[in-house]
Design an enzyme around this catalytic site. Structure first.
Site, PDB file in Angstrom:
ATOM      1  N   GLU A 156       0.831  -1.206   0.000  1.00 38.70           N
ATOM      2  CA  GLU A 156       0.000   0.000   0.000  1.00 38.70           C
ATOM      3  C   GLU A 156       0.870   1.262   0.000  1.00 38.70           C
ATOM      4  O   GLU A 156       1.794   1.381   0.799  1.00 38.70           O
ATOM      5  CB  GLU A 156      -0.899  -0.011   1.234  1.00 38.70           C
ATOM      6  CG  GLU A 156      -1.831   1.189   1.344  1.00 38.70           C
ATOM      7  CD  GLU A 156      -2.623   1.172   2.643  1.00 38.70           C
ATOM      8  OE1 GLU A 156      -3.598   1.930   2.736  1.00 38.70           O
ATOM      9  OE2 GLU A 156      -2.261   0.402   3.556  1.00 38.70           O
TER      10      GLU A 156
ATOM     11  N   LYS B 128      -9.549   2.180  -3.583  1.00 42.36           N
ATOM     12  CA  LYS B 128     -10.103   1.661  -2.334  1.00 42.36           C
ATOM     13  C   LYS B 128     -11.484   2.237  -2.066  1.00 42.36           C
ATOM     14  O   LYS B 128     -11.708   3.442  -2.193  1.00 42.36           O
ATOM     15  CB  LYS B 128      -9.153   1.982  -1.170  1.00 42.36           C
ATOM     16  CG  LYS B 128      -9.559   1.366   0.157  1.00 42.36           C
ATOM     17  CD  LYS B 128      -8.544   1.693   1.240  1.00 42.36           C
ATOM     18  CE  LYS B 128      -8.925   1.044   2.570  1.00 42.36           C
ATOM     19  NZ  LYS B 128      -7.980   1.386   3.649  1.00 42.36           N
TER      20      LYS B 128
ATOM     21  N   CYS C 238      -5.704  -2.785   2.582  1.00 43.42           N
ATOM     22  CA  CYS C 238      -5.652  -2.607   4.036  1.00 43.42           C
ATOM     23  C   CYS C 238      -6.927  -3.075   4.724  1.00 43.42           C
ATOM     24  O   CYS C 238      -7.254  -4.247   4.743  1.00 43.42           O
ATOM     25  CB  CYS C 238      -5.332  -1.142   4.353  1.00 43.42           C
ATOM     26  SG  CYS C 238      -4.978  -0.823   6.105  1.00 43.42           S
TER      27      CYS C 238
END
Length: 503
Positions: free
Chosen positions: A266, A328, A380
């Site tokens: 990430e 995301k 995440c």
């Protein structure tokens, strides 16, 4: 039953904290079952008002211990003084404790003082509490009792019922064991035997269900690698350290070209696609030459259909033969965006964390494509949403997730996060490639077992293979709805009926 508050309150907090031992890095899965049994022995048959307090103290113990890693993010990386960080962490745990508090109040209202009704309703109330906690206000889908069973005997139920289903079985087992205990030495004599047998049944069936292969290999394995840069969180967003970070990742990657897939974690590139265009062009050329797809995390900046002006997304981008960019969708409050931003931004330094201005990406994004297979990645926190991952895993060959758990330091957080990711592999019957900045970087098989992992808190490279899979597990087909519906039905038919006033 303990009535003295000086004893009862510490006992409730300790019983809640006991559940933390069920999760990584302790892996003592029986602790969750024991905690639920003790909760029932202490709380069954109480009225709604005292149950609200009981639930709150239990939640304080669970979240105060299990989510203590929040302190590291606030204090060390949020540049908040230790006393204030401790207060903020406590407030966070106190807020989360309202979920079991409200759930226990509802439990008392629904069950009244009837012990049998309380035991019947407990699994339903507990799993509904977890489910609501997983989506309300973006959700905190963490510390579910079922997650611990990725390392326990109920693992076989995960591809069938998902994490909430495994939690339901755990809570129902506790209720049945307490029912057997309460009927010990009382008529009818067969009751404790029947309750014990019912409690053991799903545990005995789980190994048999685990023999079912819900998914099958598809095509040849992919040769993969994950690069773990171990970049200090203090340096990550320093513009003067950008060149050094890029150099580290490129040097670690150089021996890996020729593999099918290389994964950077990430925001491995702490610069937008425009700012890093020269680096991306060089990587693109190298990737095509080697026949390798590189996937890297980076903050993406540009126009988005959902917003009138250009925005930042926390994204993954393919470089080389592969195709696709993923933005995301499930953002972390305060870490990636600030709720009530106009009021809170700037009040304390923690609310000014780097890249806390992300916006969620659109729904129904296309998977990332690699030759004959594809994956729908999770960035995440997204890997914690069981239904989200299961829904996106359809028609893809494997799971991929990236993270930067350096925010949590050497706390429980990275271990818990990794265990959650392993549960997603088990639920979907798909292998998982996980890339992180400082660990835990790993390859996980379709049964949630760690095949190989990089050294944590070190600069390292993970090499291995990922076998694409085809097929659908029952949980992928239905999600959590069968378990949630069952819990709702149990409440509808098991709740205390109020007497109508006929006067």
């Amino acid at each position: 039953m303990i009535q003295n508050r000086l004893i009862r309150i510490p006992a409730l907090i300790a019983i809640g904290a006991l559940q933390t031992l069920a999760f990584a890095p302790f892996y003592l899965w029986p602790a969750a079952l024991l905690s639920l049994v003790l909760i029932l022995l202490l709380c069954t048959g109480r009225e709604a008002k005292p149950l609200f307090r009981d639930g709150w103290f239990l939640g304080l113990g669970l979240f105060g211990s299990g989510a203590s890693w929040v302190y590291v993010s606030i204090s060390e990386y949020g540049m908040t003084a230790a006393p204030l960080a401790a207060v903020m962490t406590l407030l966070f745990a106190m807020g989360l404790a309202l979920f079991p508090a409200i759930a226990f109040w509802c439990w008392g209202r629904l069950a009244g003082s009837h012990t049998g009704r309380s035991l019947w309703l407990f699994p339903a109330v507990w799993v509904l509490m977890d489910w609501v906690r997983g989506w309300l206000l973006t959700g905190f889908p963490w510390l579910y009792a079922g997650t611990a069973q990725v390392d326990g005997p109920l693992a076989g139920w995960a591809p069938v019922l998902g994490v909430h289903g495994v939690t339901f079985i755990t809570a129902a087992t506790a209720a049945l064991l307490v029912a057997a205990w309460r009927h010990y030495r009382s008529a009818p004599y067969w009751a404790p035997i029947a309750f014990t047998a019912a409690a053991l049944l799903p545990w005995l069936l789980a190994p048999l269900i685990n023999l079912v292969e819900w998914t099958q290999p598809q095509g040849e394995p992919l040769s993969v690698a994950a690069v773990q840069g171990n970049i200090s969180q203090h340096d990550k967003w320093d513009p003067e350290k950008l060149r050094e970070q890029i150099r580290i990742y490129r040097e670690l990657t150089e021996p890996l070209w020729g593999r099918d897939l290389i994964l950077w974690p990430e925001t491995a590139l702490p610069a937008t696609q425009g700012q890093a265009s020269r680096v991306l062009d060089a990587l693109e050329s190298r990737a095509f030459k080697a026949g390798t797809t590189l996937v890297t995390g980076l903050p993406w900046y540009g126009n988005s259909p959902r917003y009138p002006e250009p925005v930042f997304h926390n994204s993954l981008m393919t470089v080389g033969p592969g195709q696709g960019t993923y933005h995301k969708q499930r953002l972390v409050p305060f870490g990636e965006y600030v709720p009530l931003e106009s009021l809170l931004r700037g009040t304390i330094e923690f609310l000014n964390l780097p890249m806390s201005v992300f916006r969620p990406g659109p729904e129904n994004q296309s998977p990332l494509a690699f030759d004959d297979t594809s994956t729908h990645p999770a960035i995440c926190y997204e890997i914690a949403y069981a239904d989200f991952v299961a829904r996106n895993a359809g028609e893809t060959g494997f799971l991929m997730t990236v993270s930067n758990d350096a925010w949590f330091g050497r706390s429980l957080g990275p271990f818990q996060h990794h265990q959650i990711a392993r549960m997603r592999a088990l639920e979907t019957g798909r292998e998982l490639l996980r890339g992180t900045n400082n660990g835990i970087t790993s390859i996980v098989d379709r049964e949630g077992r760690i095949r190989t992992r990089a050294r944590q808190y070190e600069r390292d490279v993970l090499k291995g293979e990922i076998q694409p899979m085809t097929g659908t597990t029952p949980f992928m087909a239905t999600g959590s709805w069968p378990v949630i519906t069952l819990a709702a039905v149990m409440i509808v038919f098991g709740r205390q009926r109020r007497k109508r006033n006929t006067d």
